[in-house]
Design an enzyme around this catalytic site. Sequence first.
Site, PDB file in Angstrom:
ATOM      1  N   LYS A  74     -69.990 -37.365  -1.272  1.00 48.63           N
ATOM      2  CA  LYS A  74     -70.866 -36.189  -1.217  1.00 48.63           C
ATOM      3  C   LYS A  74     -71.567 -35.983  -2.565  1.00 48.63           C
ATOM      4  CE  LYS A  74     -68.128 -34.137   2.489  1.00 48.63           C
ATOM      5  NZ  LYS A  74     -67.139 -33.169   2.957  1.00 48.63           N
ATOM      6  N   GLN A  86     -63.056 -28.986   0.477  1.00 41.76           N
ATOM      7  CA  GLN A  86     -62.671 -30.121   1.319  1.00 41.76           C
ATOM      8  C   GLN A  86     -61.348 -29.837   2.034  1.00 41.76           C
ATOM      9  OE1 GLN A  86     -64.663 -32.746   1.889  1.00 41.76           O
ATOM     10  NE2 GLN A  86     -63.223 -33.819   3.183  1.00 41.76           N
ATOM     11  N   ASP A 112     -70.946 -25.849   4.751  1.00 43.34           N
ATOM     12  CA  ASP A 112     -70.124 -26.557   5.748  1.00 43.34           C
ATOM     13  C   ASP A 112     -70.261 -25.910   7.131  1.00 43.34           C
ATOM     14  OD1 ASP A 112     -68.678 -28.878   5.341  1.00 43.34           O
ATOM     15  OD2 ASP A 112     -67.091 -27.877   4.214  1.00 43.34           O
TER      16      ASP A 112
HETATM   17  N1  GUN Z   1     -62.598 -32.546   6.272  1.00 44.58           N
HETATM   18  C1  GUN Z   1     -63.027 -33.343   7.275  1.00 44.58           C
HETATM   19  N2  GUN Z   1     -64.318 -33.109   7.549  1.00 44.58           N
HETATM   20  C2  GUN Z   1     -64.719 -32.147   6.702  1.00 44.58           C
HETATM   21  C3  GUN Z   1     -65.958 -31.480   6.492  1.00 44.58           C
HETATM   22  O1  GUN Z   1     -66.975 -31.713   7.164  1.00 44.58           O
HETATM   23  N3  GUN Z   1     -65.965 -30.546   5.505  1.00 44.58           N
HETATM   24  C4  GUN Z   1     -64.869 -30.253   4.767  1.00 44.58           C
HETATM   25  N4  GUN Z   1     -64.977 -29.303   3.844  1.00 44.58           N
HETATM   26  N5  GUN Z   1     -63.713 -30.846   4.940  1.00 44.58           N
HETATM   27  C5  GUN Z   1     -63.644 -31.790   5.896  1.00 44.58           C
END
Ligand code: GUN
Length: 291
Positions: free
Chosen positions: A52, A96, A119
């Site tokens: 990211k 995350q 998100d």
């Molecule tokens: N863990 C798995 N997929 C995601 C996501 O799209 N965002 C976040 N913050 N954590 C995740």
Amino acid sequence: MILVSGKEVSNKIKDEIALEVEKLKSNGGKTPHLAAVLVGDDGASRTYVNAKVKACERVGFGSTLVQLDNDISEADLLAEIDQLNNNDEIDGFIVQLPLPNHIDEQKVTEAINPAKDVDGFHPVSLGKMLLHLPSFLPATPYGIVEMLRHYNIPTEGKHCVVLGRSHIVGSPMSVLMARKDYPGNCTVTLAHSRTQNLKEVAASADILIVAIGKPEFVTADMVKEGATVIDVGIHRVEDSSKKSGFKLLGDVKFDEVAPKCSHISPVPGGVGPMTIASLLKNTLLAVQLKN
Ligand code: GUN
């Protein structure tokens, strides 16, 4: 059979975002800035967060990685979130998931300022999505919708079966595919671990979106001839023939399912890169909504 390349589509989206960032900057606007909070040292989470941050560089965004110890208290994590909420330099941020067991994920999600919730997991974002109001869509379902759009896959009046009802993928996916829109206008079935006759239900899908979290769960007998199959799964499986020591598998047994499909997304190179592109799109939207 057409391969739905999330890698290709996400590169196109990133190029478009990079152009928008250039325009913003040349008009004297602010450089979009995404922050990512990583708690602990789970290998997969670290890989995703690093990807990211790297994607931010690629499109000209600023980025901040907030790395916290696995044993951070819930109160201290909430204080970090408060700082990000109040930092005008940060346009959007993510925490995350998964978080360590001693931290309440829902509490953390709800602590994020909805204006920075790129998100799309906050109840305000999910409520707006349900009402078809402008909002941050959860990154994975958003990425899938954009892949279907890119490949002009017909959706109106089709039967879409979503396997898996998680809050971050299956449930929002089912909402988006039922929307009065393109892609959308589907008749949607949300199937899950308690669904009876799961094989038959899956085999009745024109569009099958698989987010069930089990490696190679979907086999050829569960797929209709000519269906579109989107595979959300990603599993690291030991493989001594690989330099890394593992290979990546999806929720779909690709080799036997692919020949039956009109379109299918691979793992890796399918949904994964789209998720990151969607996060960048949401961050740009956060900047645009501020102005
Ligand atoms: N863990 C798995 N997929 C995601 C996501 O799209 N965002 C976040 N913050 N954590 C995740």
